[in-house]
Design a protein around this motif. Structure first.
Motif, PDB file in Angstrom:
ATOM      1  N   THR A   1       0.843  -1.207   0.000  1.00 48.59           N
ATOM      2  CA  THR A   1       0.000   0.000   0.000  1.00 48.59           C
ATOM      3  C   THR A   1       0.872   1.250   0.000  1.00 48.59           C
ATOM      4  OG1 THR A   1      -1.657  -1.218   1.249  1.00 48.59           O
ATOM      5  CG2 THR A   1      -1.922   1.161   1.213  1.00 48.59           C
ATOM      6  N   LEU A   2       1.906   1.228   0.851  1.00 50.75           N
ATOM      7  CA  LEU A   2       2.818   2.372   0.928  1.00 50.75           C
ATOM      8  C   LEU A   2       3.518   2.577  -0.413  1.00 50.75           C
ATOM      9  CD1 LEU A   2       4.340   4.494   2.644  1.00 50.75           C
ATOM     10  CD2 LEU A   2       5.943   2.684   3.283  1.00 50.75           C
ATOM     11  N   ALA A   3       3.960   1.480  -1.037  1.00 50.88           N
ATOM     12  CA  ALA A   3       4.707   1.588  -2.304  1.00 50.88           C
ATOM     13  C   ALA A   3       3.820   2.168  -3.402  1.00 50.88           C
ATOM     14  CB  ALA A   3       5.230   0.224  -2.715  1.00 50.88           C
ATOM     15  N   ARG A   4       2.558   1.777  -3.416  1.00 57.27           N
ATOM     16  CA  ARG A   4       1.700   2.241  -4.523  1.00 57.27           C
ATOM     17  C   ARG A   4       1.109   3.621  -4.268  1.00 57.27           C
ATOM     18  NH1 ARG A   4      -3.147  -1.263  -7.088  1.00 57.27           N
ATOM     19  NH2 ARG A   4      -4.183   0.412  -8.231  1.00 57.27           N
ATOM     20  N   GLU A   5       0.746   3.890  -3.005  1.00 56.40           N
ATOM     21  CA  GLU A   5       0.011   5.130  -2.693  1.00 56.40           C
ATOM     22  C   GLU A   5       0.847   6.217  -2.032  1.00 56.40           C
ATOM     23  OE1 GLU A   5      -3.329   5.956  -3.371  1.00 56.40           O
ATOM     24  OE2 GLU A   5      -2.938   4.242  -4.679  1.00 56.40           O
ATOM     25  N   GLY A   6       2.044   5.843  -1.539  1.00 57.98           N
ATOM     26  CA  GLY A   6       2.856   6.823  -0.807  1.00 57.98           C
ATOM     27  C   GLY A   6       2.358   7.034   0.615  1.00 57.98           C
ATOM     28  N   HIS A   7       1.372   6.251   1.008  1.00 54.96           N
ATOM     29  CA  HIS A   7       0.853   6.355   2.383  1.00 54.96           C
ATOM     30  C   HIS A   7       0.177   5.045   2.787  1.00 54.96           C
ATOM     31  CE1 HIS A   7      -2.512   7.558   5.260  1.00 54.96           C
ATOM     32  NE2 HIS A   7      -1.383   7.581   5.952  1.00 54.96           N
ATOM     33  N   ALA A   8       0.357   4.648   4.024  1.00 46.81           N
ATOM     34  CA  ALA A   8      -0.396   3.499   4.543  1.00 46.81           C
ATOM     35  C   ALA A   8      -0.515   3.643   6.053  1.00 46.81           C
ATOM     36  CB  ALA A   8       0.314   2.194   4.205  1.00 46.81           C
ATOM     37  N   ARG A   9      -1.657   3.254   6.553  1.00 46.95           N
ATOM     38  CA  ARG A   9      -1.892   3.307   7.995  1.00 46.95           C
ATOM     39  C   ARG A   9      -2.396   1.925   8.396  1.00 46.95           C
ATOM     40  NH1 ARG A   9      -6.222   5.290  11.050  1.00 46.95           N
ATOM     41  NH2 ARG A   9      -5.520   6.039  13.082  1.00 46.95           N
ATOM     42  N   VAL A  10      -1.622   1.245   9.205  1.00 42.27           N
ATOM     43  CA  VAL A  10      -1.966  -0.141   9.535  1.00 42.27           C
ATOM     44  C   VAL A  10      -1.919  -0.308  11.041  1.00 42.27           C
ATOM     45  CG1 VAL A  10      -1.241  -2.564   9.291  1.00 42.27           C
ATOM     46  CG2 VAL A  10      -1.065  -1.017   7.335  1.00 42.27           C
ATOM     47  N   SER A  11      -2.960  -0.899  11.584  1.00 44.58           N
ATOM     48  CA  SER A  11      -3.001  -1.115  13.027  1.00 44.58           C
ATOM     49  C   SER A  11      -1.820  -1.989  13.451  1.00 44.58           C
ATOM     50  CB  SER A  11      -4.313  -1.818  13.382  1.00 44.58           C
ATOM     51  OG  SER A  11      -4.275  -2.233  14.721  1.00 44.58           O
ATOM     52  N   LEU A  12      -1.207  -1.677  14.587  1.00 50.32           N
ATOM     53  CA  LEU A  12      -0.150  -2.547  15.120  1.00 50.32           C
ATOM     54  C   LEU A  12      -0.807  -3.853  15.554  1.00 50.32           C
ATOM     55  CD1 LEU A  12       1.882  -0.012  17.233  1.00 50.32           C
ATOM     56  CD2 LEU A  12       2.864  -1.523  15.496  1.00 50.32           C
TER      57      LEU A  12
ATOM     58  N   ALA B   1       9.721  -3.653  -4.936  1.00 52.61           N
ATOM     59  CA  ALA B   1       9.370  -3.924  -6.331  1.00 52.61           C
ATOM     60  C   ALA B   1       8.935  -2.645  -7.047  1.00 52.61           C
ATOM     61  CB  ALA B   1       8.264  -4.973  -6.398  1.00 52.61           C
ATOM     62  N   LEU B   2       8.314  -1.706  -6.306  1.00 53.39           N
ATOM     63  CA  LEU B   2       7.840  -0.456  -6.927  1.00 53.39           C
ATOM     64  C   LEU B   2       8.675   0.760  -6.501  1.00 53.39           C
ATOM     65  CD1 LEU B   2       3.902  -0.457  -6.869  1.00 53.39           C
ATOM     66  CD2 LEU B   2       5.418  -0.922  -8.797  1.00 53.39           C
ATOM     67  N   ALA B   3       9.792   0.528  -5.759  1.00 55.19           N
ATOM     68  CA  ALA B   3      10.610   1.664  -5.312  1.00 55.19           C
ATOM     69  C   ALA B   3      11.460   2.171  -6.479  1.00 55.19           C
ATOM     70  CB  ALA B   3      11.496   1.243  -4.153  1.00 55.19           C
ATOM     71  N   ASP B   4      11.951   3.381  -6.333  1.00 52.12           N
ATOM     72  CA  ASP B   4      12.756   3.974  -7.394  1.00 52.12           C
ATOM     73  C   ASP B   4      14.220   3.536  -7.203  1.00 52.12           C
ATOM     74  OD1 ASP B   4      13.712   5.579  -9.372  1.00 52.12           O
ATOM     75  OD2 ASP B   4      13.673   7.420  -8.166  1.00 52.12           O
ATOM     76  N   GLY B   5      14.745   2.750  -8.127  1.00 59.95           N
ATOM     77  CA  GLY B   5      16.152   2.322  -8.039  1.00 59.95           C
ATOM     78  C   GLY B   5      16.311   0.920  -7.460  1.00 59.95           C
ATOM     79  N   GLU B   6      17.588   0.632  -7.079  1.00 56.90           N
ATOM     80  CA  GLU B   6      17.922  -0.735  -6.653  1.00 56.90           C
ATOM     81  C   GLU B   6      17.846  -0.892  -5.134  1.00 56.90           C
ATOM     82  OE1 GLU B   6      21.366  -3.070  -8.397  1.00 56.90           O
ATOM     83  OE2 GLU B   6      22.153  -2.707  -6.371  1.00 56.90           O
ATOM     84  N   SER B   7      17.259  -2.003  -4.701  1.00 60.25           N
ATOM     85  CA  SER B   7      17.270  -2.336  -3.277  1.00 60.25           C
ATOM     86  C   SER B   7      17.978  -3.665  -3.091  1.00 60.25           C
ATOM     87  CB  SER B   7      15.847  -2.486  -2.728  1.00 60.25           C
ATOM     88  OG  SER B   7      15.135  -1.290  -2.870  1.00 60.25           O
ATOM     89  N   VAL B   8      18.735  -3.763  -1.995  1.00 59.99           N
ATOM     90  CA  VAL B   8      19.368  -5.042  -1.657  1.00 59.99           C
ATOM     91  C   VAL B   8      18.860  -5.438  -0.273  1.00 59.99           C
ATOM     92  CG1 VAL B   8      21.561  -6.221  -1.235  1.00 59.99           C
ATOM     93  CG2 VAL B   8      21.409  -4.482  -3.037  1.00 59.99           C
TER      94      VAL B   8
ATOM     95  N   GLN C   1      15.436  -4.466  -8.655  1.00 63.07           N
ATOM     96  CA  GLN C   1      15.467  -3.208  -9.423  1.00 63.07           C
ATOM     97  C   GLN C   1      14.018  -2.743  -9.494  1.00 63.07           C
ATOM     98  OE1 GLN C   1      18.318  -2.015 -10.346  1.00 63.07           O
ATOM     99  NE2 GLN C   1      19.574  -3.869 -10.127  1.00 63.07           N
ATOM    100  N   GLY C   2      13.731  -1.628  -8.857  1.00 57.01           N
ATOM    101  CA  GLY C   2      12.345  -1.165  -8.827  1.00 57.01           C
ATOM    102  C   GLY C   2      11.826  -0.824 -10.223  1.00 57.01           C
ATOM    103  N   VAL C   3      10.542  -1.065 -10.448  1.00 60.53           N
ATOM    104  CA  VAL C   3       9.921  -0.691 -11.722  1.00 60.53           C
ATOM    105  C   VAL C   3       8.774   0.288 -11.422  1.00 60.53           C
ATOM    106  CG1 VAL C   3      10.519  -2.838 -12.934  1.00 60.53           C
ATOM    107  CG2 VAL C   3       8.375  -2.708 -11.651  1.00 60.53           C
ATOM    108  N   LYS C   4       8.350   1.024 -12.443  1.00 64.00           N
ATOM    109  CA  LYS C   4       7.298   2.041 -12.242  1.00 64.00           C
ATOM    110  C   LYS C   4       5.939   1.400 -12.019  1.00 64.00           C
ATOM    111  CE  LYS C   4       8.879   6.387 -13.520  1.00 64.00           C
ATOM    112  NZ  LYS C   4      10.296   6.061 -13.479  1.00 64.00           N
ATOM    113  N   LYS C   5       5.732   0.259 -12.705  1.00 61.42           N
ATOM    114  CA  LYS C   5       4.392  -0.326 -12.715  1.00 61.42           C
ATOM    115  C   LYS C   5       4.506  -1.844 -12.767  1.00 61.42           C
ATOM    116  CE  LYS C   5       0.252   1.056 -15.345  1.00 61.42           C
ATOM    117  NZ  LYS C   5      -0.674   0.412 -14.570  1.00 61.42           N
TER     118      LYS C   5
END
Ligand code: EPZ
Length: 426
Positions: free
Chosen positions: A109-120, A183-190, A225-229
């Motif tokens: 949700t955070l990756a797609r919308e830029g925001h997420a609120r999830v109960s602990l 998967a949807l982030a900008d650039g490479e993650s390790v 490697q993050g992709v846009k979509k």
């Protein structure tokens, strides 16, 4: 409330079909939030937890279409999940408290919308189970996180950025959450010290089918490697290794012979090693995994739970029931969860001789267990009591059956078909 009545002492013989893995299905369903196209999942087990995840996704805006509808005890089979847009970014307490795996909607949700609120999610019967490692990992990808009023509030105004995540300890859910986010982030993650459970590999393969760029699948270092979509895909859920191991113990503990179909020995190598050392025969045949203990007594074996490929914590309780009727003593050490021995007092009420010292339990095998009314506080503990009941003399009544419905599809039906005397009573 329903109970399960077992009249024990009958060796099981026949075939048991193994369903799709609950713990693979839940993150796979959450992954549908990453795309506006349809993710079709097949081989989903019919379980209460699958329905709980479906309800949560519906709340967030996903259109959930199960091919075979919703059944009394859950949902499964082939399900189409389409999230044209995420209309609600809050996962409410009422749904999250029912099932901790709900926290898996946070990353996507955070990756797609830029925001997420999830109960602990809070603690549960097997331990405190915090989600701090999920949150720290998301911060490594640029998320800003606040904790308020029992909720995780995560923001990434300009989207998530690739980063290096080093997990200080192995976390299955943490690895899944960050893999989906990356998967949807900008650039490479390790992702270093990633969990290697087969369910992670299954999620990675599904994400790849959706267009994600992931390397290192099956190892403890995942490079994304993050992709846009991402786009739609069809994916079949891998077989449930814990269900496989549970029925393997059912064959062994009753002195029977079962063929487990639709599964693979590769998924449960560590459990097979313990079974073999205990005197159980395990062979892979053209039809499935054949488990037999037609001759000979069982021997006690020491085991310790560890992250995959070690012995799974989700099979510890079932193997304790087996060791309870094996010759000699065995030491069972739990290293994943701090409170996962609740089945011990219940097994002792059935005549087992088990002493717990810290994270280890010494099990001294007894000749036979005797039936008793029992109750357990989590899924795997409950099924260990069912297994003990199948082997015990007399009648066992297992209470709090809803735990079993979260993770075992058609349990009574599958066991009855192989000669068990087990029924659900209202
Ligand atoms: C998954 O839980 C499974 N659940 C569990 O199965 C399983 O027992 C567990 O992995 C271990 O294999 C699902 O896949 C839905 P973790 P998860 O994060 O992801 C600590 C069953 O019966 N930790 O690998 O929640 C944590 O407290 C269930 O089907 C932190 O400290 O497990 C635990 O001690 C029960 N901080 C250890 O790590 C964190 O942020 C491993 O937990 C995350 C975890």
């Amino acid at each position: 409330m329903d109970q399960i009545r077992i009249r024990g002492g009958k060796p099981l013989t026949g075939d048991i079909p193994i369903g799709g893995a609950k713990n693979a299905a839940l993150p796979l369903m959450a992954a549908s939030l990453l795309t506006d196209e349809t993710l079709r999942l097949t081989n989903l087990p019919y379980l209460a937890d699958i329905l709980t995840m479906a309800n949560l996704l519906t709340e967030l805006g996903t259109d959930v279409k199960p091919d075979n509808g919703i059944h009394e005890r859950g949902m499964g089979g082939t399900v189409d999940l389409t999230t044209k847009s995420i209309s609600e970014t809050t996962a409410p307490y009422d749904l999250v408290r029912k099932m901790r795996a709900s926290v898996l909607v946070l990353g996507p949700t955070l990756a797609r919308e830029g925001h997420a609120r999830v109960s602990l999610p809070g603690g549960c019967a097997i331990g405190t189970r915090p989600v701090d490692l999920h949150l720290k990992a998301l911060q490594q990808l640029g998320a800003e996180i606040e904790l308020a009023e029992g909720y995780v509030d995560a923001h990434a105004k300009n989207g998530l950025k690739g980063g290096h995540v080093v997990f200080p300890m192995v976390t299955v859910g943490g690895t899944e959450n960050i893999l989906m986010a990356a998967a949807l982030a900008d650039g490479e993650s390790v992702i270093s010290n990633a969990a290697r459970e087969p369910e992670i590999g299954d999620l990675a393969r599904c994400l790849q089918a959706m267009g994600a760029k992931i390397e290192g699948v099956g190892t403890d270092t995942l490079t994304v490697q993050g992709v846009k979509k991402l786009h739609g895909a069809e994916h079949s859920v891998l077989p449930d290794r814990i269900e496989t191991g549970t029925y393997a113990v059912a064959a062994a503990i009753t002195g029977g012979e079962l063929t487990l179909t639709g599964t693979s020995s590769n998924l449960i190598q560590s459990a097979i090693e313990v079974l073999t050392s205990a005197g159980v025969e395990v062979t892979e045949t053209g039809r499935g995994l054949h488990i037999s203990r037609a001759n000979g007594a069982l021997r006690g074996v020491d085991l310790m739970t560890e992250p995959y490929p070690g012995f799974p914590t989700d099979m510890q309780a079932q193997f304790m029931a087996l060791m309870a009727v094996s010759g000699g003593a065995s030491m069972i050490t739990e290293t994943i969860f701090e409170n996962r021995f609740m089945h011990v007092p219940e097994l002792c009420r059935m005549g087992a001789d088990i002493n717990v010292h810290g994270a280890s339990a010494i099990v001294r095998g007894v000749e036979a267990l005797s039936g008793a009314p029992v109750m357990a506080t989590d899924l795997r503990a409950s099924v260990s009591l069912v297994l003990a009941g199948l082997a015990a003399k007399g009648e066992t009544m297992v209470n709090r059956v809803y735990h079993l419905d979260r993770g075992y599809e058609r349990l009574e039906e599958k066991l009855n078909a192989c000669g068990a005397d087990i029924e659900r009573v209202a």
